[in-house]
Design an enzyme around this catalytic site. Structure first.
Site, PDB file in Angstrom:
ATOM      1  N   GLY A  66     -87.326  34.286  10.012  1.00 42.08           N
ATOM      2  CA  GLY A  66     -87.157  33.928  11.419  1.00 42.08           C
ATOM      3  C   GLY A  66     -86.608  32.529  11.592  1.00 42.08           C
ATOM      4  O   GLY A  66     -85.815  32.263  12.500  1.00 42.08           O
ATOM      5  N   ARG A  67     -87.008  31.643  10.700  1.00 42.62           N
ATOM      6  CA  ARG A  67     -86.573  30.237  10.809  1.00 42.62           C
ATOM      7  C   ARG A  67     -85.067  30.094  10.671  1.00 42.62           C
ATOM      8  O   ARG A  67     -84.443  29.312  11.381  1.00 42.62           O
ATOM      9  CB  ARG A  67     -87.229  29.417   9.690  1.00 42.62           C
ATOM     10  CG  ARG A  67     -88.586  28.983  10.071  1.00 42.62           C
ATOM     11  CD  ARG A  67     -89.335  28.369   8.928  1.00 42.62           C
ATOM     12  NE  ARG A  67     -90.727  28.362   9.326  1.00 42.62           N
ATOM     13  CZ  ARG A  67     -91.748  28.464   8.510  1.00 42.62           C
ATOM     14  NH1 ARG A  67     -91.551  28.581   7.216  1.00 42.62           N
ATOM     15  NH2 ARG A  67     -92.970  28.442   8.970  1.00 42.62           N
ATOM     16  N   PHE A 122     -92.122  26.158  17.771  1.00 40.96           N
ATOM     17  CA  PHE A 122     -92.527  27.453  17.182  1.00 40.96           C
ATOM     18  C   PHE A 122     -91.805  27.758  15.873  1.00 40.96           C
ATOM     19  O   PHE A 122     -90.962  27.009  15.435  1.00 40.96           O
ATOM     20  CB  PHE A 122     -92.506  28.602  18.187  1.00 40.96           C
ATOM     21  CG  PHE A 122     -91.214  28.935  18.895  1.00 40.96           C
ATOM     22  CD1 PHE A 122     -89.989  28.474  18.470  1.00 40.96           C
ATOM     23  CD2 PHE A 122     -91.263  29.759  20.024  1.00 40.96           C
ATOM     24  CE1 PHE A 122     -88.834  28.826  19.133  1.00 40.96           C
ATOM     25  CE2 PHE A 122     -90.107  30.119  20.697  1.00 40.96           C
ATOM     26  CZ  PHE A 122     -88.893  29.643  20.244  1.00 40.96           C
ATOM     27  N   GLU A 123     -92.250  28.826  15.237  1.00 41.96           N
ATOM     28  CA  GLU A 123     -91.789  29.224  13.885  1.00 41.96           C
ATOM     29  C   GLU A 123     -92.084  28.119  12.863  1.00 41.96           C
ATOM     30  O   GLU A 123     -91.285  27.846  11.971  1.00 41.96           O
ATOM     31  CB  GLU A 123     -90.292  29.582  13.893  1.00 41.96           C
ATOM     32  CG  GLU A 123     -89.937  30.588  14.969  1.00 41.96           C
ATOM     33  CD  GLU A 123     -89.455  31.933  14.470  1.00 41.96           C
ATOM     34  OE1 GLU A 123     -89.331  32.121  13.261  1.00 41.96           O
ATOM     35  OE2 GLU A 123     -89.247  32.813  15.313  1.00 41.96           O
ATOM     36  N   GLY A 124     -93.245  27.494  13.015  1.00 40.07           N
ATOM     37  CA  GLY A 124     -93.619  26.356  12.174  1.00 40.07           C
ATOM     38  C   GLY A 124     -93.048  25.105  12.811  1.00 40.07           C
ATOM     39  O   GLY A 124     -91.833  24.995  12.978  1.00 40.07           O
TER      40      GLY A 124
END
Ligand SMILES: Cc1cc2nc3c(=O)[nH]c(=O)nc-3n(C[C@H](O)[C@H](O)[C@H](O)COP(=O)(O)OP(=O)(O)OC[C@H]3O[C@@H](n4cnc5c(N)ncnc54)[C@H](O)[C@@H]3O)c2cc1C
Length: 598
Positions: free
Chosen positions: A267-268, A405-407
């Protein structure tokens, strides 16, 4: 100082830190195939004709509009890019999914909803589902008949996702899992049909489950009142003795972290591609406005300070685009090379893991370059940039979430260094050998390596020297703090920043060099963009490395290391102002980011 690397090592994740890559070995946007360009066009048309007109309704959360658009996207094949053809998907290659993500970003909420479904909502089933699970869910997810979401975060467990308090126990008859707990911030949760949920079996074994809308005991909370991406759905979820069939366990008990983190990893990278599309849109809006708006009797586009902004927005976006497509091409080539094996999905997952460093770089650089472009865009719009009737205010608000988001970017910076150190100690990356070679070079005096030649020789040299600056600073930090390096987060972040800059510099350089060899008519301008990026990046690297060294060593050793660092970050003067103005002229002449598809 490049260490001798085998072609196998050169292909490995993080290898850009130890050896140069040849320009012909990087994928650049000019290499897009007709099919990949067609995906981009289809997506662009869909966004222009279907999405942009509905923004006012979307921003107000008008019921059914967003899921309706996702379903339409599904009907024209924009949702099943990651789903294998055998389950009704389009099974697009990595480059094609990158183009798709980029083109969706003209409306950030749509991009986020797409990522929530077709990216992190679908990946767990594609890579970890059983045959029965895939057959049941994937065909309907590929078409948009069923919409999905990814449910990891909780009120007390965001970055620290494994601190999850949601629990799952097997029912006394052994036929169902009983879930209790709460999730928070779930994108698409307001309308999704399929929820990939993470919970701890018996309170300690982190695991993953599929839960369907309508399950008794499972309820969905109200939409959150967000700063940006207001058109997207973000809700909390509640589980009170929610019973799901035993076969809805995804992967294995106690192995949920493998599903969670590999999914985020994929996703990142896509997030970086979405950010690229949004940055280009910010440049386009800003260029058009700068030509229309007059002050002191002339268009504001004529002012040096406005041109400096447009030029720098284009330069950074050029570096980002070069990184994103280089990474997509590398991943795709690795997937294709591994496809002769039996388990293609497993091979694809391993490839994504291999390039996890590059994926984190895409996320951090993408979100920060977009923030820069959105912020400067607001400034170019002046007071109208601060007004919700003009598009830049939304661009600015929508941009901000990408660093969270996504870390978060803090977590991703730490991951970049942590993954590098792991690769160094396991021998996956010859960083230790490169460090030793550098130490010998420092002790032995100036290097007698052949300096690069050609039009961008100074920039090539700067990238090579930047690698040495990284080895110097990281070597000192590892030597001093050994396995406690992670506790020195400011130093870790400085090292991560150097890594990101090196990847950006080299990607920008290689693309310009490749364009020059091909005789592309934009080669000269791309070379200018690379020159400006690299010139400034060297100064940023010098500062990060200096800061890290000062916090790591002292006395005579520090004095020596700083002297060596100065040598590695020395560069000839460059008229960056003049070059930025030239690039701004191209932006203004074309009313957009000038290197699209070159
Ligand atoms: C609009 C939106 C959509 C979202 N969509 C989803 C979704 O679909 N699915 C999902 O599961 N989640 C989703 N999230 C949740 C998102 O992933 C989390 O918000 C994010 O991971 C950060 O967690 P947190 O908010 O709990 O912040 P925290 O983890 O509490 O972090 C707060 C601050 O502390 C910093 N920090 C935390 N730990 C460390 C550390 N070890 N070292 C240094 N600094 C640290 C962080 O970087 C941050 O700056 C979404 C969030 C939002 C706002």
């Amino acid at each position: 100082m490049a260490v001798t690397t085998t072609s196998q090592e050169l292909k490995r994740g993080g290898a850009f830190l130890v050896a140069p890559t040849a320009p012909q070995d990087v994928f650049t946007p000019v290499d897009l195939t007709d099919d990949q360009r067609l995906i981009g066009q289809t997506t662009e048309e869909f966004v222009t004709k279907e999405v942009l007109l509905q923004i006012p309704d979307l921003e107000k959360h008008k019921q059914g509009v967003l899921p309706g658009l996702l379903k339409k996207a599904g009907e024209i094949g924009l949702l099943g890019g990651l789903v294998p053809e055998s389950y009704g998907g389009a099974q697009l290659d990595k480059v094609a999914t990158t183009v798709l993500a980029e083109k969706l970003a003209a409306y950030a909420s749509m991009a986020v909803a797409h990522g929530g479904h077709a990216g992190i909502g679908t990946i767990p089933l594609v890579y970890f589902g059983t045959e029965d699970q895939k057959k049941k869910y994937l065909p309907k997810m590929a078409t948009g008949e069923w919409l999905a979401c990814y449910c990891l975060s909780e009120p007390q467990a965001g970055s620290d996702a494994l601190a999850s308090r949601t629990r799952a126990v097997l029912s006394p008859d052994g036929k169902s899992w009983i879930l209790n707990g709460q999730k928070m911030w779930i994108t698409n949760g307001g309308f999704a049909d399929i929820f990939t949920i993470f919970a701890k079996v018996d309170g300690d074994k982190f695991s993953c489950f599929i839960i369907e809308r309508g399950t008794p005991g499972f309820s969905i909370g109200a939409e959150e009142n967000k700063m940006g991406i207001r058109g997207s759905s973000t809700v909390p979820l509640f589980f009170e003795n929610a019973a799901i069939p035993k076969e809805n366990l995804l992967h294995e008990v106690g192995r949920g972290h493998i599903v969670a983190f590999n999914t985020l990893n994929a996703g990142r990278f896509s997030l970086g591609a979405y950010c690229l599309g949004a940055a280009k849109k910010a440049i386009e809006l800003s260029a058009k406005y700068a030509k229309e708006r007059s002050a002191f009797g002339k268009p504001i586009a004529d002012f040096g300070l406005i041109q400096a902004k447009l030029g720098e927005m284009a330069v950074r976006t050029y570096a980002l685009e070069s990184m994103i497509y280089r990474t997509a091409g590398t991943i795709e080539a690795a997937v294709a090379a591994g496809e002769s094996g039996s388990d293609k999905t497993k091979a694809a997952m391993q490839t994504l893991e291999e390039y996890a460093i590059e994926s984190s770089i895409s996320k951090v650089a993408g979100s920060e370059i977009l923030d820069y472009c959105a912020d400067e865009g607001v400034q170019i719009f002046g007071g109208y940039g601060f007004h919700e009737d003009y598009p830049m205010a939304r661009t600015y608000r929508d941009s901000r979430i990408n660093r969270i988001f996504e870390g978060t970017n803090e977590i991703n910076r730490m991951l970049i260094v942590q993954m590098l150190m792991k690769r160094a100690t396991t021998g996956a990356l010859p960083l230790i050998a490169a460090g030793k070679k550098l130490a010998e070079e420092i002790l032995g005096g100036p290097s007698f390596e052949e300096p690069p030649t050609g039009d961008l020789a100074a920039e090539e040299q700067a990238v090579a020297q930047a690698r040495k600056a990284f080895l110097l600073a990281s070597g000192a930090a590892v030597q001093r703090f050994t396995d406690k390096l992670a506790d020195h987060q400011e130093i870790v972040a400085a090292l991560a920043n150097i890594v990101i800059e090196i990847y950006a510099m080299e990607s920008a350089l290689l693309r310009a060099q490749k364009a020059a060899v091909a005789g592309a008519n934009t080669a000269g301008e791309m070379a200018n963009a690379a020159r400006v990026y690299i010139y400034d990046a060297v100064d940023r690297i010098e500062k990060e490395a200096r800061t890290a060294l000062i916090a790591t060593v002292e006395g005579d050793i520090l004095a020596t290391q700083l002297a060596v660092l100065r040598r590695f970050t020395k560069h000839a003067p460059l008229d960056a102002i003049g070059l930025r103005r030239k690039i701004a002229q191209s932006v203004l002449a074309q009313n957009r980011y000038p290197f699209e598809a070159h």
